[in-house]
Scaffold this active site. Structure first.
Site, mmCIF file in Angstrom:
data_model
loop_
_atom_site.group_PDB
_atom_site.id
_atom_site.type_symbol
_atom_site.label_atom_id
_atom_site.label_comp_id
_atom_site.label_asym_id
_atom_site.label_seq_id
_atom_site.Cartn_x
_atom_site.Cartn_y
_atom_site.Cartn_z
ATOM 1 N N ASN A 183 -3.463 12.128 2.385
ATOM 2 C CA ASN A 183 -4.037 11.194 3.544
ATOM 3 C C ASN A 183 -2.670 11.191 4.522
ATOM 4 O O ASN A 183 -1.922 10.309 4.257
ATOM 5 C CB ASN A 183 -4.444 10.015 3.267
ATOM 6 C CG ASN A 183 -5.732 10.138 2.292
ATOM 7 O OD1 ASN A 183 -6.230 11.184 2.268
ATOM 8 N ND2 ASN A 183 -6.176 8.827 2.004
ATOM 9 N N GLU B 7 -13.438 -0.929 9.343
ATOM 10 C CA GLU B 7 -12.098 -0.553 9.257
ATOM 11 C C GLU B 7 -11.112 -1.781 8.571
ATOM 12 O O GLU B 7 -10.336 -2.242 9.112
ATOM 13 C CB GLU B 7 -11.568 -0.173 10.821
ATOM 14 C CG GLU B 7 -9.941 0.243 10.633
ATOM 15 C CD GLU B 7 -9.583 1.232 9.715
ATOM 16 O OE1 GLU B 7 -10.397 2.126 9.236
ATOM 17 O OE2 GLU B 7 -8.047 1.195 9.234
ATOM 18 N N TRP B 8 -11.783 -2.307 7.310
ATOM 19 C CA TRP B 8 -10.920 -3.085 6.392
ATOM 20 C C TRP B 8 -10.303 -4.471 7.348
ATOM 21 O O TRP B 8 -11.203 -4.829 8.022
ATOM 22 C CB TRP B 8 -9.736 -2.369 5.804
ATOM 23 C CG TRP B 8 -10.082 -1.109 5.342
ATOM 24 C CD1 TRP B 8 -9.760 0.165 5.423
ATOM 25 C CD2 TRP B 8 -10.801 -0.917 4.130
ATOM 26 N NE1 TRP B 8 -10.395 1.160 4.680
ATOM 27 C CE2 TRP B 8 -11.187 0.587 3.776
ATOM 28 C CE3 TRP B 8 -11.865 -1.755 3.492
ATOM 29 C CZ2 TRP B 8 -11.863 1.023 2.689
ATOM 30 C CZ3 TRP B 8 -12.564 -1.493 2.459
ATOM 31 C CH2 TRP B 8 -12.721 0.002 2.111
ATOM 32 N N HIS C 146 -12.632 3.621 -3.809
ATOM 33 C CA HIS C 146 -11.815 3.786 -2.565
ATOM 34 C C HIS C 146 -11.988 2.067 -2.131
ATOM 35 O O HIS C 146 -12.682 1.424 -1.683
ATOM 36 C CB HIS C 146 -12.764 4.358 -1.625
ATOM 37 C CG HIS C 146 -11.961 4.754 -0.458
ATOM 38 N ND1 HIS C 146 -11.785 5.941 0.234
ATOM 39 C CD2 HIS C 146 -11.441 3.874 0.806
ATOM 40 C CE1 HIS C 146 -11.264 5.892 1.292
ATOM 41 N NE2 HIS C 146 -10.976 4.558 1.595
ATOM 42 N N TYR D 247 -1.481 9.950 8.445
ATOM 43 C CA TYR D 247 -1.951 9.598 9.987
ATOM 44 C C TYR D 247 -0.899 9.564 10.619
ATOM 45 O O TYR D 247 -0.929 9.599 11.898
ATOM 46 C CB TYR D 247 -2.463 8.088 9.840
ATOM 47 C CG TYR D 247 -3.886 8.096 9.299
ATOM 48 C CD1 TYR D 247 -4.993 8.239 9.910
ATOM 49 C CD2 TYR D 247 -4.097 7.884 7.748
ATOM 50 C CE1 TYR D 247 -6.338 8.185 9.448
ATOM 51 C CE2 TYR D 247 -5.183 7.995 7.315
ATOM 52 C CZ TYR D 247 -6.513 7.946 8.114
ATOM 53 O OH TYR D 247 -7.732 7.969 7.724
ATOM 54 N N TRP E 208 -11.105 11.744 9.420
ATOM 55 C CA TRP E 208 -11.311 10.342 9.167
ATOM 56 C C TRP E 208 -11.734 9.919 10.571
ATOM 57 O O TRP E 208 -10.818 9.748 11.190
ATOM 58 C CB TRP E 208 -10.184 9.661 8.619
ATOM 59 C CG TRP E 208 -10.813 8.243 8.173
ATOM 60 C CD1 TRP E 208 -10.792 7.202 9.149
ATOM 61 C CD2 TRP E 208 -11.318 7.927 7.062
ATOM 62 N NE1 TRP E 208 -11.597 6.201 8.432
ATOM 63 C CE2 TRP E 208 -11.925 6.534 7.259
ATOM 64 C CE3 TRP E 208 -11.769 8.354 5.997
ATOM 65 C CZ2 TRP E 208 -12.781 5.681 6.234
ATOM 66 C CZ3 TRP E 208 -12.565 7.790 4.911
ATOM 67 C CH2 TRP E 208 -13.064 6.503 5.033
ATOM 68 N N GLU F 162 -7.551 13.230 4.578
ATOM 69 C CA GLU F 162 -7.753 11.999 5.647
ATOM 70 C C GLU F 162 -6.703 12.530 6.574
ATOM 71 O O GLU F 162 -5.622 12.643 6.190
ATOM 72 C CB GLU F 162 -7.642 10.705 5.395
ATOM 73 C CG GLU F 162 -8.672 9.993 4.499
ATOM 74 C CD GLU F 162 -8.678 8.612 4.145
ATOM 75 O OE1 GLU F 162 -7.785 7.788 5.126
ATOM 76 O OE2 GLU F 162 -9.214 8.249 3.056
ATOM 77 N N ASN G 153 -8.396 6.508 -4.138
ATOM 78 C CA ASN G 153 -7.908 6.604 -3.237
ATOM 79 C C ASN G 153 -6.559 5.779 -2.733
ATOM 80 O O ASN G 153 -6.985 4.504 -3.013
ATOM 81 C CB ASN G 153 -8.989 6.398 -1.936
ATOM 82 C CG ASN G 153 -8.463 6.591 -0.523
ATOM 83 O OD1 ASN G 153 -8.324 7.672 -0.073
ATOM 84 N ND2 ASN G 153 -8.344 5.485 0.114
ATOM 85 N N GLU G 154 -5.541 6.286 -2.395
ATOM 86 C CA GLU G 154 -4.671 5.501 -1.690
ATOM 87 C C GLU G 154 -4.132 4.224 -2.761
ATOM 88 O O GLU G 154 -4.116 3.187 -2.257
ATOM 89 C CB GLU G 154 -4.628 5.144 -0.365
ATOM 90 C CG GLU G 154 -4.902 6.208 0.613
ATOM 91 C CD GLU G 154 -4.984 5.771 2.020
ATOM 92 O OE1 GLU G 154 -4.994 4.547 2.197
ATOM 93 O OE2 GLU G 154 -5.020 6.768 2.886
ATOM 94 N N GLN H 1 -17.146 0.686 3.626
ATOM 95 C CA GLN H 1 -16.902 0.986 5.002
ATOM 96 C C GLN H 1 -18.186 1.018 5.830
ATOM 97 O O GLN H 1 -18.350 1.173 6.983
ATOM 98 C CB GLN H 1 -15.759 1.901 5.428
ATOM 99 C CG GLN H 1 -14.338 1.484 4.828
ATOM 100 C CD GLN H 1 -13.211 2.233 5.461
ATOM 101 O OE1 GLN H 1 -13.299 3.362 4.557
ATOM 102 N NE2 GLN H 1 -12.681 2.240 6.454
ATOM 103 N N ARG I 145 -16.762 13.955 2.476
ATOM 104 C CA ARG I 145 -15.994 13.105 1.471
ATOM 105 C C ARG I 145 -16.551 11.936 1.464
ATOM 106 O O ARG I 145 -16.702 11.320 2.865
ATOM 107 C CB ARG I 145 -14.604 13.043 1.802
ATOM 108 C CG ARG I 145 -13.941 12.401 0.742
ATOM 109 C CD ARG I 145 -12.355 12.330 0.972
ATOM 110 N NE ARG I 145 -11.808 11.287 0.092
ATOM 111 C CZ ARG I 145 -10.848 10.413 0.329
ATOM 112 N NH1 ARG I 145 -10.338 10.240 1.372
ATOM 113 N NH2 ARG I 145 -10.289 9.667 -0.377
HETATM 114 C C1 GAL Z 1 -6.997 4.945 5.139
HETATM 115 C C2 GAL Z 1 -8.289 4.598 4.189
HETATM 116 C C3 GAL Z 1 -9.539 4.778 5.066
HETATM 117 C C4 GAL Z 1 -9.375 4.431 6.306
HETATM 118 C C5 GAL Z 1 -8.110 4.822 7.110
HETATM 119 C C6 GAL Z 1 -7.848 4.634 8.760
HETATM 120 O O1 GAL Z 1 -5.911 4.200 4.646
HETATM 121 O O2 GAL Z 1 -8.224 5.259 3.112
HETATM 122 O O3 GAL Z 1 -10.407 4.137 4.445
HETATM 123 O O4 GAL Z 1 -9.781 3.142 6.718
HETATM 124 O O5 GAL Z 1 -6.840 4.555 6.256
HETATM 125 O O6 GAL Z 1 -7.077 3.414 8.545
#
Ligand code: GAL
Length: 468
Positions: free
Chosen positions: A305, A424-425, A118, A307, A417, A373, A162-163, A16, A73
């Site tokens: 993590n 962002e992917w 990751h 969100y 984060w 995160e 990661n995840e 990223q 991190r």
């Molecule tokens: C997580 C991921 C991060 C970041 C975040 C926000 O799933 O580990 O790399 O992109 O989401 O979408």
């Protein structure tokens, strides 16, 4: 409210931020390949340059210091260190890069937390089957041991993977993350299984060969939403919520923290769905072999993590196809009172984190927890004075404080984060998660602190100096 040795951090991941996708002998990763295919990422963007942290690390360090972080991190790019994925060929320029990052952090009194994997598998290993192949676990173990050997004298906090949920489901069932496979109903379970095997092997290697000397801690980062029944008194919704937890958090946390195996409700739902459509093969959810290193107990702390949150109700019935959706058979809904922050999936529910932390304490025998995160995005017009975003941070951190003080959850750290806006992917650069803005239109890729960064810095300063 927060212990004086509490870790105040922010995170990033190699693909990223680093750019330098072909620099100094780095091999390609699955994210390089994925982004170079048409139609995969918003605006056909890619991480070829990203924040160019490979060349601009000193700028990142300045941001870290401006925030007053105690911890940072970062993740290592497997293909930058081992271009073909194996230890047969080491890219010393890659080793130099991470040595510098780690040494600079330590020289500034910032503790590194290092993620070994990751999302960015070397393409050379994908070409041999990637996470679907049985042998990936040994290859990962060799790579992880290479990392322990090379950096473990200085790195004491490790995340293996990661995840795994996101890699398995988004990468192999939905096809919206690299490697972009859409193989519903089977591959994600196999990938998740191999990730658990790989993680456990690496943890055992650390435990037997490095721990005594290096004295570090190793875990894997598990993502989870907070889930609660749509109608708290409805049995179907309660059962659906349990099933949803089993297919997300439980998929990885049960084997590692609780039983050494997958949640029973996950396996029975998958097998019942197989029977229903007349699928006669072996269970689509693999079993752990007694001849391999045990999975139970292979984490020295719980890395979470978090969100967002969801309300859950029973699914509308099984579709005809065998897939994770029909196995899981739930429907997730958003409460209309929850504000959406940037990307559409991110409903802001600070109290959801507190409830999830309590759930983890009660379900997994009160582990030490690091929130590895948590964050909020911006999309659309740039807002440097992102007041509302900081309100979300403040509310969430307050909930973490309550989880420590009132619920007795053993939380040792919080990582926002992200340190700065980055790739962002599949959303490319359209979603900005940074505490620093990065100007991707300017060659210098200058980093400028958002209001939320300034306020986070003040908060860290306040909690670090508060007498306990
Ligand atoms: C997580 C991921 C991060 C970041 C975040 C926000 O799933 O580990 O790399 O992109 O989401 O979408």
């Amino acid at each position: 409210m927060f212990p004086c040795d509490f870790a105040w951090g922010a995170g990033t991941a190699a693909y990223q931020i680093e750019g330098g996708w072909q620099a100094d002998g780095k091999g390609p990763s699955i994210w390089d390949t994925f982004c170079h295919e048409k139609g995969r990422v918003f605006g056909e963007q890619n991480g070829d340059v990203a924040c160019n942290s490979y060349e601009l690390w000193e700028k990142d360090l300045k941001c870290i210091l401006q925030l007053g972080l105690t911890h940072y991190r970062l993740s290592l790019s497997w293909a930058r260190l081992l271009p073909d994925g194996t230890t047969r060929h080491v890219n010393h320029k890659g080793v130099d890069y991470y040595n510098k990052v780690i040494d600079d952090l330590l020289a500034c009194n910032v503790t590194p937390m290092v993620t070994i994997y990751h999302f960015d598998l070397p393409q050379a290993l994908q070409d041999q089957g990637g996470w679907k192949s049985q042998s990936i676990a040994t290859l990962f173990d060799s790579y992880a041991q290479f990392c322990f050997q090379t950096f473990g004298d200085r790195v004491k906090l490790w995340i293996t993977i990661n995840e795994p949920y996101v890699c398995a489901k988004l990468g192999h069932e939905d096809g919206i993350h690299a490697p972009g496979l859409k193989e519903p109903g089977i591959t994600a379970y196999l990938v998740g299984h191999n990730m658990l095997r790989a993680h456990a092997m690496a943890w055992h290697s650390y435990d037997s060969s490095y721990r005594a000397k290096q004295k570090g801690l190793v875990s894997l980062a598990i993502n989870s939403d907070w889930l609660e029944p749509l109608q708290p008194d409805c049995t179907d919704d309660i059962v659906a919520t349990e099933r949803d937890f089993a297919f997300t958090l439980g998929w990885f946390a049960w084997p590692v923290f609780l039983t050494g195996d997958y949640p029973e409700i996950m396996r029975s739902a998958i097998d019942a769905n197989s029977r229903r459509v007349g699928y006669t093969g072996a269970s689509r959810l693999p079993s752990f072999s007694k001849d391999e290193p045990v999975i139970l107990g292979t984490a020295d702390f719980f890395a979470l993590n978090y969100y967002t949150s969801r309300k859950v109700k029973a699914g509308a019935g099984f579709g005809q196809t065998l897939c994770m959706k029909s196995d899981r058979d739930i429907e997730e809904v958003l409460d209309p009172s929850w504000p959406i922050c940037g990307v559409p999936w991110l409903a802001v529910v600070p109290h959801g984190l507190r409830r999830l932390l309590k759930y983890i304490k009660d379900t997994f025998n009160n582990p030490v927890v690091y929130i590895t995160e948590n964050g909020f995005s911006q999309v659309g017009p740039l807002q440097m004075e992102d007041v509302q975003r900081f309100e979300f941070y403040k509310d969430t951190i307050m909930e973490v404080g309550k989880a420590i003080e009132e619920d007795g959850v053993n939380i040792r750290g919080y990582f926002a984060w992200s340190l700065m806006d980055n790739f962002e992917w599949p959303d490319g650069f359209s979603a900005r998660f940074g505490l620093f803005h990065v100007d991707f239109s300017d060659e210098k890729l200058s980093r400028t602190m958002y209001h939320s960064g300034r306020e986070y810095a003040k908060m860290i300063m306040k909690y670090k100096s508060e007498p306990k």
